[in-house]
Design a protein around this motif. Structure first.
Motif, PDB file in Angstrom:
ATOM      1  N   VAL A  28       0.857  -1.186   0.000  1.00 19.41           N
ATOM      2  CA  VAL A  28       0.000   0.000   0.000  1.00 19.41           C
ATOM      3  C   VAL A  28       0.892   1.234   0.000  1.00 19.41           C
ATOM      4  O   VAL A  28       1.814   1.333   0.819  1.00 19.41           O
ATOM      5  CB  VAL A  28      -0.929   0.057   1.233  1.00 19.41           C
ATOM      6  N   THR A  29       0.615   2.166  -0.902  1.00 25.28           N
ATOM      7  CA  THR A  29       1.314   3.449  -0.921  1.00 25.28           C
ATOM      8  C   THR A  29       0.299   4.569  -0.764  1.00 25.28           C
ATOM      9  O   THR A  29      -0.742   4.572  -1.445  1.00 25.28           O
ATOM     10  CB  THR A  29       2.100   3.648  -2.233  1.00 25.28           C
ATOM     11  N   PHE A  30       0.577   5.482   0.155  1.00 26.71           N
ATOM     12  CA  PHE A  30      -0.256   6.673   0.354  1.00 26.71           C
ATOM     13  C   PHE A  30       0.522   7.881  -0.161  1.00 26.71           C
ATOM     14  O   PHE A  30       1.617   8.174   0.318  1.00 26.71           O
ATOM     15  CB  PHE A  30      -0.577   6.875   1.834  1.00 26.71           C
ATOM     16  N   GLU A  31      -0.064   8.595  -1.112  1.00 28.60           N
ATOM     17  CA  GLU A  31       0.557   9.802  -1.655  1.00 28.60           C
ATOM     18  C   GLU A  31      -0.302  11.000  -1.279  1.00 28.60           C
ATOM     19  O   GLU A  31      -1.499  11.037  -1.597  1.00 28.60           O
ATOM     20  CB  GLU A  31       0.697   9.704  -3.174  1.00 28.60           C
ATOM     21  N   ALA A  32       0.310  11.959  -0.587  1.00 25.36           N
ATOM     22  CA  ALA A  32      -0.440  13.129  -0.140  1.00 25.36           C
ATOM     23  C   ALA A  32      -1.033  13.879  -1.324  1.00 25.36           C
ATOM     24  O   ALA A  32      -0.373  14.088  -2.352  1.00 25.36           O
ATOM     25  CB  ALA A  32       0.460  14.049   0.678  1.00 25.36           C
ATOM     26  N   ALA A  33      -2.313  14.264  -1.205  1.00 26.81           N
ATOM     27  CA  ALA A  33      -3.026  15.007  -2.247  1.00 26.81           C
ATOM     28  C   ALA A  33      -3.784  16.152  -1.593  1.00 26.81           C
ATOM     29  O   ALA A  33      -3.888  16.239  -0.371  1.00 26.81           O
ATOM     30  CB  ALA A  33      -3.985  14.082  -3.002  1.00 26.81           C
ATOM     31  N   ASP A  34      -4.325  17.054  -2.413  1.00 27.96           N
ATOM     32  CA  ASP A  34      -5.026  18.214  -1.878  1.00 27.96           C
ATOM     33  C   ASP A  34      -6.241  17.810  -1.049  1.00 27.96           C
ATOM     34  O   ASP A  34      -6.585  18.486  -0.069  1.00 27.96           O
ATOM     35  CB  ASP A  34      -5.477  19.125  -3.027  1.00 27.96           C
TER      36      ASP A  34
ATOM     37  N   ASP B 253      -1.484   0.675  -9.481  1.00 30.32           N
ATOM     38  CA  ASP B 253      -2.872   1.023  -9.792  1.00 30.32           C
ATOM     39  C   ASP B 253      -3.431   1.940  -8.707  1.00 30.32           C
ATOM     40  O   ASP B 253      -3.266   1.669  -7.515  1.00 30.32           O
ATOM     41  CB  ASP B 253      -3.743  -0.231  -9.851  1.00 30.32           C
ATOM     42  N   ARG B 254      -4.122   2.982  -9.125  1.00 30.12           N
ATOM     43  CA  ARG B 254      -4.785   3.848  -8.165  1.00 30.12           C
ATOM     44  C   ARG B 254      -6.018   3.129  -7.633  1.00 30.12           C
ATOM     45  O   ARG B 254      -6.865   2.651  -8.393  1.00 30.12           O
ATOM     46  CB  ARG B 254      -5.202   5.168  -8.812  1.00 30.12           C
ATOM     47  N   ILE B 255      -6.125   3.022  -6.313  1.00 33.85           N
ATOM     48  CA  ILE B 255      -7.287   2.377  -5.702  1.00 33.85           C
ATOM     49  C   ILE B 255      -8.372   3.422  -5.446  1.00 33.85           C
ATOM     50  O   ILE B 255      -9.480   3.320  -5.966  1.00 33.85           O
ATOM     51  CB  ILE B 255      -6.899   1.659  -4.401  1.00 33.85           C
ATOM     52  N   MET B 256      -8.072   4.439  -4.660  1.00 30.23           N
ATOM     53  CA  MET B 256      -9.021   5.516  -4.389  1.00 30.23           C
ATOM     54  C   MET B 256      -8.312   6.588  -3.577  1.00 30.23           C
ATOM     55  O   MET B 256      -7.130   6.431  -3.215  1.00 30.23           O
ATOM     56  CB  MET B 256     -10.250   4.994  -3.634  1.00 30.23           C
ATOM     57  N   THR B 257      -9.013   7.658  -3.278  1.00 35.43           N
ATOM     58  CA  THR B 257      -8.494   8.710  -2.404  1.00 35.43           C
ATOM     59  C   THR B 257      -9.227   8.636  -1.075  1.00 35.43           C
ATOM     60  O   THR B 257     -10.462   8.515  -1.037  1.00 35.43           O
ATOM     61  CB  THR B 257      -8.670  10.098  -3.030  1.00 35.43           C
ATOM     62  N   VAL B 258      -8.469   8.676   0.031  1.00 43.47           N
ATOM     63  CA  VAL B 258      -9.044   8.646   1.368  1.00 43.47           C
ATOM     64  C   VAL B 258      -8.784   9.981   2.049  1.00 43.47           C
ATOM     65  O   VAL B 258      -7.810  10.673   1.735  1.00 43.47           O
ATOM     66  CB  VAL B 258      -8.469   7.488   2.206  1.00 43.47           C
ATOM     67  N   ALA B 259      -9.661  10.328   2.989  1.00 39.28           N
ATOM     68  CA  ALA B 259      -9.557  11.644   3.620  1.00 39.28           C
ATOM     69  C   ALA B 259      -9.459  11.572   5.133  1.00 39.28           C
ATOM     70  O   ALA B 259      -9.479  12.608   5.794  1.00 39.28           O
ATOM     71  CB  ALA B 259     -10.751  12.504   3.211  1.00 39.28           C
ATOM     72  N   SER B 260      -9.351  10.367   5.719  1.00 36.93           N
ATOM     73  CA  SER B 260      -9.295  10.252   7.172  1.00 36.93           C
ATOM     74  C   SER B 260      -8.346   9.130   7.568  1.00 36.93           C
ATOM     75  O   SER B 260      -8.013   8.260   6.753  1.00 36.93           O
ATOM     76  CB  SER B 260     -10.690   9.969   7.749  1.00 36.93           C
TER      77      SER B 260
ATOM     78  N   TYR C 280      -2.415   3.599  -3.644  1.00 35.86           N
ATOM     79  CA  TYR C 280      -1.997   2.769  -4.766  1.00 35.86           C
ATOM     80  C   TYR C 280      -1.673   1.360  -4.270  1.00 35.86           C
ATOM     81  O   TYR C 280      -1.230   1.172  -3.131  1.00 35.86           O
ATOM     82  CB  TYR C 280      -0.750   3.341  -5.445  1.00 35.86           C
ATOM     83  N   ASN C 281      -1.882   0.378  -5.136  1.00 39.06           N
ATOM     84  CA  ASN C 281      -1.467  -0.977  -4.797  1.00 39.06           C
ATOM     85  C   ASN C 281      -0.029  -1.209  -5.241  1.00 39.06           C
ATOM     86  O   ASN C 281       0.644  -0.302  -5.757  1.00 39.06           O
ATOM     87  CB  ASN C 281      -2.421  -2.020  -5.404  1.00 39.06           C
ATOM     88  N   ARG C 282       0.460  -2.432  -5.088  1.00 36.95           N
ATOM     89  CA  ARG C 282       1.873  -2.722  -5.350  1.00 36.95           C
ATOM     90  C   ARG C 282       2.237  -2.571  -6.808  1.00 36.95           C
ATOM     91  O   ARG C 282       3.413  -2.377  -7.145  1.00 36.95           O
ATOM     92  CB  ARG C 282       2.198  -4.131  -4.873  1.00 36.95           C
ATOM     93  N   THR C 283       1.269  -2.673  -7.721  1.00 34.42           N
ATOM     94  CA  THR C 283       1.574  -2.550  -9.139  1.00 34.42           C
ATOM     95  C   THR C 283       1.325  -1.150  -9.675  1.00 34.42           C
ATOM     96  O   THR C 283       1.390  -0.924 -10.876  1.00 34.42           O
ATOM     97  CB  THR C 283       0.747  -3.559  -9.955  1.00 34.42           C
TER      98      THR C 283
END
Length: 546
Positions: free
Chosen positions: A369-375, A386-393, A381-384
């Motif tokens: 699992v990778t979390f990339e800070a966004a606005d 692919d964008r999974i979704m954006t979380v806010a909490s 993202y998963n290991r390959t």
């Protein structure tokens, strides 16, 4: 399009010999290895460079892991046959090849593995057999020089000539590289690993007028079979991808960069692919194992192939060993096969303190699992890549960790002593818009594993139970393949459709999923709920969104 016989040799993971089971099951058969792993290329920049091709991160790990597996199996791996980085020049490889062939007996196997960059070059000399794209496939060694691209590389023509000249010695040639650019879905390359494609090269004409400075001097057109010819009887092929139009990306296993095919090839040597536990790997066993594990781990972006697939033909004579992959009693999943901690990587400010997550370990590129800070929060993202979704909490971020842990639990439920679960998509693994109708085919791995339990792990981590069977009144075995269609619904991202084929209905798991209220259960509870019911697990991704 490369001819079938030469795609055997190079398409991305090529493999080597076939013989009768009796010939190679002899305990006296010797595996004679040549193992190559190249991260550091003399004329390529470091992985952080802006433009490819660059050095790699996982090829050295591949070579060391395969050597480790071979030694665990009792195979001698002399230091001079393990070629890593600056010791992996083309001339050093050819010398190691000659040493492996020298003195090989009639039942011995020369095993050559290559992890590094592949490439293509425009075909400008005979045999002119690249009738579709006009490009030869190449393996690139440490001394490959883009300024003089005839140096430090082997074309598929040269490799094929080497194979033919080595007959009747049985050969396994494993090349975890790629030669073309393309993926079914867009991925975040900054998140995942590196591509093992070094591009397309055109050799200056003056290089052809001068004496050849590589193994090409040994190649004559007559040594290469015509397009469509049958493969040599001492050669078996294992492809990293079924098509030259697919990239091979590095990923991460147990916190280290690797090529997926090399990682699982090492696991196969460990005995995980030896379904009948007879001490040898048949073509069918190797194909079943690699095609299932790599396809799943790389989220349908990479599908290896073993050609041909003769169930009686031996691929590797590992010898009879005990205790490596002991069959679990009554199909229960023991603690040793439970998934480990979830590797987590942060890009920018983190959504939570990694130390406060009991099941998390730090990871780099290719983490689970990778979390990339966004606005608006953090993009997941998963290991390959692919964008999974954006979380806010924080809670939503931790749900993504639990989601990854449940996916890993499903993979751990794969029983190496059973045929793979038959789970296939009826559409390409691209992203499908909300509202699209998608279909899947489910085929029992055997007549004794015919009770299907189906559930979905949604992009937000929720477990959607009741897809099949929707109620206890429909608990009946499948009599053959079953096709089911679903309408894509929110949330968009990267769902995981899980199929369990069991010897009897796993009512304990049904009850656990029903009572979980959509939350992902812990691995220990899943294992306990299955009890002693023998099952085979499979999963397939459904990627949705614009």
């Amino acid at each position: 399009m490369t001819s079938p016989i030469r795609r055997l040799v190079l398409a991305v993971l090529a493999g080597g010999f076939v013989a009768s089971a009796g010939a190679l099951a002899d305990a006296r058969a010797e595996i004679r290895p040549v193992i190559v792993g190249i991260n550091d290329y003399a004329h390529f920049p470091d992985p952080g460079a802006a433009a490819p091709p660059t050095d790699l991160a996982g090829a050295r790990n591949d070579a060391q892991e395969i050597a480790r597996a071979l030694r665990s199996a009792g195979v001698v791996v002399p230091p001079e046959q393990l070629l890593i980085d600056d010791r992996a020049t083309l001339s050093a490889f050819l010398q190691a090849w000659d040493r492996a062939l020298a003195g090989a007996g009639p039942d011995d196997v020369v095993l050559v593995t290559f992890s590094g960059h592949g490439g293509q070059e425009i075909e400008t000399r005979p045999p002119f057999d690249e009738t579709t794209d006009g490009r030869d496939e190449t393996l690139l060694f440490h001394d490959f020089d883009p300024a003089r691209p005839s140096l430090g590389r082997l074309t598929d023509d040269a490799l094929q000539a080497m194979f033919l000249a080595a007959a009747p010695t049985r050969i396994v040639f494993v090349s975890d590289a790629c030669h073309a650019a393309g993926l079914e879905r867009d991925i975040a390359a900054r998140i995942t690993g590196l591509s093992r494609n070094a591009g397309v090269w055109e050799l200056p004409l003056e290089e052809f007028a001068a004496p050849a400075e590589s193994a090409e001097a040994e190649v004559v057109a007559d040594a290469v079979p015509e397009e469509g010819a049958a493969p040599p009887p001492h050669v078996t092929q294992v492809f990293a991808t079924a098509s030259e139009s697919r990239l091979v990306m590095e990923t991460s296993f147990e916190g280290e960069a690797h090529g997926a095919l090399s990682w699982f090839f090492a696991r196969a040597i460990d005995g995980e692919a030896d379904a009948d536990e007879d001490g040898v790997l048949s073509q069918a066993e190797l194909g079943d194992y690699l095609e299932d594990r790599v396809f799943t781990a790389m989220e349908q972006q990479q599908q290896p192939r073993v050609v041909p697939r003769d169930g009686a033909a031996v691929a590797l004579p590992l010898g009879r060993r005990s205790g490596t992959t002991a069959r679990p009693s009554a199909g229960a999943l023991d603690d040793a096969r439970l998934p480990g901690p979830v590797s987590v990587h942060f890009v920018g400010p983190a959504p939570f303190d990694l130390a406060a997550c009991a099941v998390c370990v730090p990871g780099g590129r290719g983490a689970a699992v990778t979390f990339e800070a966004a606005d608006d929060g953090w993009t997941v993202y998963n290991r390959t890549g692919d964008r999974i979704m954006t979380v806010a909490s924080v809670d939503a971020a931790l749900a993504q960790v639990r989601r990854a842990q449940l996916v890993a639990t499903v993979d751990a439920l794969k029983d190496p002593h059973l045929a793979p679960a038959g789970v296939a998509a009826l559409q390409p693994p691209r992203r499908h818009p909300i509202g699209t109708i998608v279909g899947f085919r489910f085929t029992p791995p055997s007549s004794s594993l015919a009770y299907l339990t189906l559930f979905n792990i949604a992009s937000d981590g929720a477990v959607q139970w009741g897809l099949e069977p929707p109620g206890v009144e429909r608990l009946a075995p499948l009599r053959g393949p079953a096709t089911m269609r679903f309408r894509v619904a929110p949330p968009a991202g990267a769902d995981q459709l899980v199929a369990l084929f069991c010897e009897r209905p796993p009512l304990g798991l049904h009850d656990l999923l029903r009572r979980s209220g959509g939350a992902a259960p812990e691995p220990e509870r899943v294992v306990a709920a299955l009890g002693n019911t023998r099952c085979q697990a499979g999963r397939i991704g459904l990627f949705t969104g614009p």
